[in-house]
Enzyme design. Structure first.
Site, short mmCIF file in Angstrom:
data_model
loop_
_atom_site.label_atom_id
_atom_site.label_comp_id
_atom_site.label_asym_id
_atom_site.label_seq_id
_atom_site.Cartn_x
_atom_site.Cartn_y
_atom_site.Cartn_z
N LYS A 103 1.03 -1.20 -0.06
CA LYS A 103 0.08 -0.21 0.04
C LYS A 103 0.96 1.31 -0.06
CE LYS A 103 -3.65 1.73 2.96
NZ LYS A 103 -4.53 1.39 4.08
N HIS A 105 -0.18 4.34 0.52
CA HIS A 105 -0.70 5.58 0.99
C HIS A 105 -0.93 5.24 2.69
CE1 HIS A 105 -3.94 3.27 -0.46
NE2 HIS A 105 -4.70 3.92 0.68
#
Ligand code: OMP
Length: 213
Positions: A103, A105
């Site tokens: 991921k 963010h």
């Protein structure tokens, strides 16, 4: 066989998790039985499953610092084991899991939960040829952590690359124990003692003669 192991086999058969028929495995082998942990698919089934994993782990008496559930199937298994260790055994231990895609963010990264550090107990469903578990070992080694062991529901007791079983090869290659709630041997014992299920024995024994140790 211990009472909880017999109870586990009964429970897996009742839930349709352990089935008999014809199944193609990840390894390409055609098996007369299959264990689908995804069918422990209700709250109570998952709670009970966690208790079986926790019982096997406590009985093995292996020390570790953190439970790790490899994505995807290992995630609920590690979570349920962590809950049961805390509630039934008074052991509130850290647990974590990985994502399959990183991921970029928010908190970022591929690991979620407690830090994957120290002695790691991997929680997974089944080991057949050992391919899946070797991939998990790369994640642990990549973090600089050590594997303390692997906890699985069913040891299918199949041959690895040589004379040893795939599980014995994993234990030798990584210097850690593989703990299982039950093994194929115990499933065979259970089938032999059940008037209705006995009919599956010949096919499972023939498969064992071909691929087992
Ligand atoms: P190996 O990577 O060959 O050890 O296979 C283990 C994986 O196969 C498990 O993590 C499952 O995804 C899957 N599997 C089952 O879930 N149940 C079985 O009874 C057999 C297999 C399998 O394909 O061998």
């Amino acid at each position: 066989m211990q009472a909880y192991q017999r109870e586990f086999i009964r429970f897996a058969i009742e839930r349709g998790v352990l089935r008999f028929g014809e199944f193609t495995l990840k390894s390409g082998r055609t098996s007369p039985y299959f264990f689908n942990a995804g069918l422990f698919n209700s709250g109570l089934a998952l709670a009970k499953l966690g208790r079986f994993y926790a019982s096997a782990l406590m009985e093995a008496g292996v020390d570790f610092d953190v439970l790790f559930g490899p994505a995807y199937k290992g995630i609920p298994l590690a979570a349920a084991t962590a809950v049961s260790l805390a509630e039934q055994h008074g052991r509130d231990l850290p647990w974590c899991f990985n994502r399959k895609e990183a991921k970029d963010h928010g908190e970022g990264g591929t690991l979620v939960g407690a830090p994957l550090a120290g002695r790691v107990m991997i929680v997974d469903d089944v080991i057949t040829a050992g391919t899946a578990i070797r991939e998990v070992m790369q994640i642990i080694q990549g973090q600089g952590a050590q594997a303390a062991g692997v906890l699985i529901a069913l040891n299918r007791q199949e041959r690895g690359q040589g004379e040893l079983s795939a599980i014995q090869e994993v234990e030798r290659d990584y210097g850690m124990p593989v703990i299982s709630i039950v093994s194929l041997e115990q499933v065979l014992d259970y089938l032999a003692g059940d008037a209705e299920l006995k009919k599956h024995l010949p096919a499972v024994e023939a498969y064992r003669a071909q691929y087992g140790i």
